[in-house]
Design a protein around this motif. Structure first.
Motif, PDB file in Angstrom:
ATOM      1  N   TYR A   4      33.089  -7.494  10.852  1.00  0.00           N
ATOM      2  CA  TYR A   4      34.147  -7.538  11.859  1.00  0.00           C
ATOM      3  C   TYR A   4      33.777  -8.562  12.929  1.00  0.00           C
ATOM      4  O   TYR A   4      32.602  -8.794  13.215  1.00  0.00           O
ATOM      5  N   LEU A  32      38.907  -7.372  11.184  1.00  0.00           N
ATOM      6  CA  LEU A  32      38.194  -7.459   9.917  1.00  0.00           C
ATOM      7  C   LEU A  32      38.126  -8.909   9.445  1.00  0.00           C
ATOM      8  O   LEU A  32      39.140  -9.591   9.331  1.00  0.00           O
ATOM      9  N   GLU A  41      41.982  -0.147   5.099  1.00  0.00           N
ATOM     10  CA  GLU A  41      41.463  -0.968   6.194  1.00  0.00           C
ATOM     11  C   GLU A  41      41.774  -0.276   7.501  1.00  0.00           C
ATOM     12  O   GLU A  41      42.900   0.162   7.731  1.00  0.00           O
TER      13      GLU A  41
END
Lengths: 114, 117
Positions: A36, A46, B105
């Motif tokens: 990240y 990300l 995610e």
């Protein structure tokens, strides 16, 4: 329990030079691996992730990382950095047989100089 | 909004006071996470919600910390009797799919900077 070590707290580099940010992890079970980026006063974004398959993964902004299982490493690389890459970079792992909790390293501050 | 929203962005409170930090996840995201990031360190996991229930609260440091998500959307992190050591940036993240999906995610908010004086 799993842990993540980022060996360099700060990495100064000149613009257009290559850079490698190091990350090592330890875990008794298989993990997923993440990088990240955190720009000043912003949330974590990300960059890339390794779930399975090819050990070389490519992410956004020209970054890539290579998973090395024998060395338990997931180093982040970029062949030519820009001033805009100046930020804090975090390596993280997530157990692949449990919940979505991420374990982060301490971070590496990349400082790109003109 | 399109992203995870956290309010307030900054909070200064006196030692011993009670504070609430709010997180609005991305619409439709069923999973929500709270992390704490102390100065110069990486984020540390606090608690994870799947829907309305806390699926994992193993990261909460002590019983002064509590979090709720009553309707499965907005979450509030509550800290009682704040101490100077609670000063940190509190990050919230949300994700769409079930927690064990490898392609899940987590999207992070900008955080709330809590300063206890």
């Amino acid at each position: 329990a799993q842990s993540v070590t980022q060996l360099d707290s700060q990495v100064p580099v000149f613009e257009e030079a290559p850079v490698e940010l190091r990350c090592n992890y330890s875990s008794s079970v298989s993990v997923y691996l993440f990088w990240y980026v955190q720009y000043p006063n912003q949330g974590l974004q990300l960059l890339l992730k390794y779930l399975s398959g090819s050990t070389l993964v490519k992410g956004i902004n020209g970054f890539e990382a290579e998973f090395n299982k024998s060395q338990t490493s997931f180093h982040l690389r970029k062949p030519s950095v820009h001033i805009s890459d100046t930020a804090e970079y975090f390596c993280a792992v997530r157990l692949n047989n449990a919940g979505n909790m991420l374990t982060f390293g301490g971070g590496t501050r990349l400082m790109v100089k003109p | 909004g399109a992203g995870v929203s956290q309010t307030p962005s900054n909070k200064v409170t006196e030692k011993g006071k009670y504070v609430e930090l709010r997180c609005d996840p991305i619409s439709g995201h069923t999973a929500l996470y709270w992390y704490r990031q102390s100065l110069g360190q990486g984020p540390e996991f606090l608690i994870y919600f799947q829907g309305t229930g806390a699926a994992d609260d193993s990261g909460l440091p002590n019983d002064r910390f509590f979090a709720v998500r009553p309707e499965g959307s907005v979450s509030t992190l509550k800290i009682q009797r704040t101490e100077r050591g609670d000063s940190a940036v509190y990050l919230c993240a949300s994700s769409l799919m079930a927690a064990t999906s490898p392609n899940t995610e987590a999207f992070f908010g900008q955080g709330t900077r809590l300063t206890v004086v």
